[in-house]
Structure formats: C-alpha cells, structure tokens
Write a protein that holds these residues in place. Structure first.
Motif, PDB file in Angstrom:
ATOM      1  N   ALA A 155     -10.924  -5.138  -0.736  1.00 22.94           N
ATOM      2  CA  ALA A 155      -9.740  -4.277  -0.719  1.00 22.94           C
ATOM      3  C   ALA A 155      -8.680  -4.764  -1.699  1.00 22.94           C
ATOM      4  N   ALA A 156      -8.614  -6.076  -1.896  1.00 24.50           N
ATOM      5  CA  ALA A 156      -7.609  -6.662  -2.788  1.00 24.50           C
ATOM      6  C   ALA A 156      -8.114  -6.810  -4.224  1.00 24.50           C
ATOM      7  N   HIS A 157      -9.298  -6.256  -4.512  1.00 23.78           N
ATOM      8  CA  HIS A 157      -9.853  -6.294  -5.875  1.00 23.78           C
ATOM      9  C   HIS A 157      -9.913  -7.725  -6.414  1.00 23.78           C
ATOM     10  N   GLY A 158     -10.399  -8.628  -5.555  1.00 20.26           N
ATOM     11  CA  GLY A 158     -10.494 -10.020  -5.980  1.00 20.26           C
ATOM     12  C   GLY A 158      -9.154 -10.705  -6.126  1.00 20.26           C
ATOM     13  N   MET A 159      -8.092 -10.083  -5.589  1.00 16.58           N
ATOM     14  CA  MET A 159      -6.729 -10.616  -5.634  1.00 16.58           C
ATOM     15  C   MET A 159      -6.237 -10.792  -7.064  1.00 16.58           C
ATOM     16  N   ALA A 160      -6.708  -9.927  -7.954  1.00 17.34           N
ATOM     17  CA  ALA A 160      -6.238  -9.927  -9.344  1.00 17.34           C
ATOM     18  C   ALA A 160      -5.026  -9.010  -9.444  1.00 17.34           C
ATOM     19  N   LEU A 161      -3.882  -9.582  -9.808  1.00 14.04           N
ATOM     20  CA  LEU A 161      -2.656  -8.799  -9.911  1.00 14.04           C
ATOM     21  C   LEU A 161      -2.668  -7.939 -11.170  1.00 14.04           C
TER      22      LEU A 161
ATOM     23  N   ALA B 212     -16.104 -13.336  11.021  1.00 15.32           N
ATOM     24  CA  ALA B 212     -14.892 -13.541  10.220  1.00 15.32           C
ATOM     25  C   ALA B 212     -15.220 -13.539   8.731  1.00 15.32           C
ATOM     26  N   VAL B 213     -16.358 -14.110   8.370  1.00 12.85           N
ATOM     27  CA  VAL B 213     -16.772 -14.116   6.959  1.00 12.85           C
ATOM     28  C   VAL B 213     -16.955 -12.693   6.446  1.00 12.85           C
ATOM     29  N   ARG B 214     -17.575 -11.844   7.258  1.00 16.85           N
ATOM     30  CA  ARG B 214     -17.759 -10.456   6.834  1.00 16.85           C
ATOM     31  C   ARG B 214     -16.405  -9.760   6.642  1.00 16.85           C
ATOM     32  N   LEU B 215     -15.442 -10.063   7.507  1.00 17.53           N
ATOM     33  CA  LEU B 215     -14.123  -9.478   7.359  1.00 17.53           C
ATOM     34  C   LEU B 215     -13.394 -10.045   6.136  1.00 17.53           C
ATOM     35  N   LEU B 216     -13.626 -11.297   5.809  1.00 20.45           N
ATOM     36  CA  LEU B 216     -13.061 -11.862   4.586  1.00 20.45           C
ATOM     37  C   LEU B 216     -13.590 -11.139   3.357  1.00 20.45           C
ATOM     38  N   HIS B 217     -14.864 -10.757   3.390  1.00 18.27           N
ATOM     39  CA  HIS B 217     -15.418  -9.980   2.279  1.00 18.27           C
ATOM     40  C   HIS B 217     -14.705  -8.633   2.158  1.00 18.27           C
ATOM     41  N   ASP B 218     -14.415  -8.007   3.289  1.00 16.00           N
ATOM     42  CA  ASP B 218     -13.692  -6.733   3.263  1.00 16.00           C
ATOM     43  C   ASP B 218     -12.302  -6.910   2.637  1.00 16.00           C
TER      44      ASP B 218
ATOM     45  N   GLU C 150       0.827  -1.212   0.000  1.00 14.08           N
ATOM     46  CA  GLU C 150       0.000   0.000   0.000  1.00 14.08           C
ATOM     47  C   GLU C 150       0.859   1.259   0.000  1.00 14.08           C
ATOM     48  N   ARG C 151       1.941   1.237   0.747  1.00 11.25           N
ATOM     49  CA  ARG C 151       2.806   2.414   0.849  1.00 11.25           C
ATOM     50  C   ARG C 151       3.539   2.684  -0.473  1.00 11.25           C
ATOM     51  N   VAL C 152       4.068   1.636  -1.072  1.00  9.63           N
ATOM     52  CA  VAL C 152       4.882   1.798  -2.280  1.00  9.63           C
ATOM     53  C   VAL C 152       4.027   2.048  -3.517  1.00  9.63           C
TER      54      VAL C 152
ATOM     55  N   ALA D 170      -4.995   0.059  -8.989  1.00 12.67           N
ATOM     56  CA  ALA D 170      -5.346  -1.265  -8.454  1.00 12.67           C
ATOM     57  C   ALA D 170      -4.733  -1.526  -7.084  1.00 12.67           C
ATOM     58  N   ALA D 171      -4.178  -0.497  -6.462  1.00 11.93           N
ATOM     59  CA  ALA D 171      -3.554  -0.683  -5.148  1.00 11.93           C
ATOM     60  C   ALA D 171      -4.574  -1.216  -4.141  1.00 11.93           C
ATOM     61  N   PRO D 172      -4.162  -2.128  -3.268  1.00  6.66           N
ATOM     62  CA  PRO D 172      -5.086  -2.717  -2.290  1.00  6.66           C
ATOM     63  C   PRO D 172      -5.286  -1.803  -1.083  1.00  6.66           C
ATOM     64  N   SER D 173      -5.858  -0.644  -1.331  1.00  2.28           N
ATOM     65  CA  SER D 173      -6.035   0.341  -0.256  1.00  2.28           C
ATOM     66  C   SER D 173      -6.957  -0.206   0.826  1.00  2.28           C
ATOM     67  N   GLY D 174      -6.500  -0.109   2.067  1.00  3.65           N
ATOM     68  CA  GLY D 174      -7.292  -0.601   3.190  1.00  3.65           C
ATOM     69  C   GLY D 174      -7.091  -2.067   3.505  1.00  3.65           C
ATOM     70  N   LEU D 175      -6.258  -2.749   2.729  1.00  2.44           N
ATOM     71  CA  LEU D 175      -6.072  -4.189   2.952  1.00  2.44           C
ATOM     72  C   LEU D 175      -5.396  -4.470   4.281  1.00  2.44           C
ATOM     73  N   ALA D 176      -4.350  -3.722   4.606  1.00  2.00           N
ATOM     74  CA  ALA D 176      -3.656  -3.967   5.870  1.00  2.00           C
ATOM     75  C   ALA D 176      -4.591  -3.766   7.056  1.00  2.00           C
ATOM     76  N   ALA D 177      -5.439  -2.742   6.990  1.00  2.00           N
ATOM     77  CA  ALA D 177      -6.389  -2.500   8.081  1.00  2.00           C
ATOM     78  C   ALA D 177      -7.402  -3.635   8.179  1.00  2.00           C
ATOM     79  N   ALA D 178      -7.874  -4.129   7.024  1.00  2.00           N
ATOM     80  CA  ALA D 178      -8.839  -5.235   7.037  1.00  2.00           C
ATOM     81  C   ALA D 178      -8.204  -6.504   7.590  1.00  2.00           C
ATOM     82  N   LEU D 179      -6.953  -6.756   7.221  1.00  2.00           N
ATOM     83  CA  LEU D 179      -6.258  -7.926   7.755  1.00  2.00           C
ATOM     84  C   LEU D 179      -6.017  -7.791   9.259  1.00  2.00           C
ATOM     85  N   SER D 180      -5.705  -6.586   9.709  1.00  2.00           N
ATOM     86  CA  SER D 180      -5.495  -6.365  11.141  1.00  2.00           C
ATOM     87  C   SER D 180      -6.782  -6.595  11.923  1.00  2.00           C
ATOM     88  N   ALA D 181      -7.909  -6.145  11.361  1.00  2.00           N
ATOM     89  CA  ALA D 181      -9.201  -6.371  12.020  1.00  2.00           C
ATOM     90  C   ALA D 181      -9.504  -7.857  12.105  1.00  2.00           C
ATOM     91  N   LEU D 182      -9.202  -8.596  11.045  1.00  2.00           N
ATOM     92  CA  LEU D 182      -9.427 -10.042  11.070  1.00  2.00           C
ATOM     93  C   LEU D 182      -8.491 -10.714  12.062  1.00  2.00           C
TER      94      LEU D 182
END
Length: 221
Positions: free
Chosen positions: A173-179, A163-169, A102-104, A110-122
C-alpha cells in the motif's frame, strides 16, 4: 530463522531478518509484490553483486538482537517495554496520519491507498497477540523455568506469520515507502515512522522466534 543463502527469497529474508527490509529498500529491491525471487536474482536485477549483498545481510544477522538481554525474565521485560508499549504508541500515531495522507493526497498516483486499513488490521492482530502474551504466555514462562509450553508457543508463531502477511500488505500500500517528489511533511513523517515501526516489528518477532520461544519448545527428537 532459515540459513541465509543466495537461494533464499528476498521476501522470506525481509520477513525474518531485522534490518533486511531497509537494506532492500535502499538497494531498490522489491521484497513485497516481486519478493518471491532468490536473492541472487534480485541482486542481479538491481545491478548489485550477489556476494556483497549476502555479506551485508550476514552482518545484519550477526548484529540482530545483540543489545537484548540474554536471561529470560529481563528479555520478557525488554519485549514488553521496547516493543509492546512502543508498537501501541506508534500505531496510535501512524493510523490517523495515514488516514490524513490518504484523504489529502488521494488523487496522487503514489498515494498510499489502503494503508490506514492495512495498519488497522495489523493493530487488531497485534493487540490480540500481545494481550495473549502479556496475560498468559509470558506469565507461564516466568513461572515455569524450563517448562515446555509448545502449544501456546506454536500459536504465537502462527500469529507472527499472520503479522508478516499484513506487513506485506502495508509495504504494498505504501509503494515500498518511496516518497514522491515534493511530498509534504505529513507524508514524509508517515513513511519515516512506518519504516521504524515495521523494522521494530521484525526485530520483535525475531527475538521471540529465535531466542525466547525455543527455550520453551520440546527439544528435537
């Protein structure tokens, strides 16, 4: 788990069936933001045969949990070593990596904005949940044989729903994990690890919800 059918929503299937999320990703089926649609409709939108997609999901259902121990004590040991310990290790790696990406790459569309926060919440949700299982629920199951502990099990199920709701978040955030094209090694490693982690967590919850927990709930009247 509810019975698989073409009328089930893709979101509910992805949340409950191990391997379904990966199948949907490979099939270009959005099970997060656009997941509240029946499987039949989602298959049609993706240009797939609904019957073939259902058959693939049924094969996943037959395979789910096949390698897990059947007896209660070995199953609990399996959950502790294969999932509890592994989730902790992987989250300790994934969260700093998400922060780095996210920082770089924060200015990339397509940056995964908010992903680190969502992972921390999970991570925080899972840590409380797993500690409760390790310190209270699993010891009760080990001691109790066929004792019914419906209230603690009901709480564990509710926490799985959280946990399922957080997985959706995370998926969102990861845009379906499409690189994106030209993604760096860190971004690639992040999504590779994230796919494995999320699929593991769904299998973890599946084993508890469908195999372990019913042994300690009151039988249906």
């Amino acid at each position: 788990m509810q019975t698989l059918s073409l009328d089930r929503t893709v979101a509910s299937i992805a949340a409950e069936l191990p391997g379904a999320a990966d199948l949907f990703r490979r099939s270009a089926i959005n099970f997060c933001c656009a997941g509240d649609v029946p499987l039949r409709a989602a298959a049609g939108r993706a240009g797939l045969s609904p019957e073939d997609l259902l058959a693939a999901l049924e094969a996943l259902e037959r395979a789910a949990g096949r390698d897990a121990p059947e007896e209660t004590e070995p199953l609990i040991d399996h959950l502790l070593t294969r999932y509890h310990a592994t989730h902790r290790q992987e989250l300790a790696f994934l969260i700093p990596l998400a922060e780095k990406v996210e920082r770089v790459h924060g200015d990339h569309p397509a940056a995964p904005s908010g992903l680190a926060a969502a992972l921390s919440a999970l991570r925080d949700e899972l840590e409380g949940h797993m500690m409760n299982e390790e310190q209270m629920v699993f010891p009760m199951m080990r001691r109790g044989g066929t004792v019914r502990i419906a209230q603690p099990v009901a709480q564990m199920r509710r926490e799985h729903d959280d946990a399922v709701r957080l997985l959706h978040d995370i998926e969102h955030a990861a845009h379906g994990m499409a690189l994106p094209s030209g993604a760096c090694g860190s971004w690639t490693a992040l999504y590779t690890g994230l796919r494995k982690f999320t699929d593991d967590l769904v299998m973890h919850m599946h084993l508890e919800n469908t195999v372990l927990f019913p042994r300690f709930e009151a039988p249906a009247a």
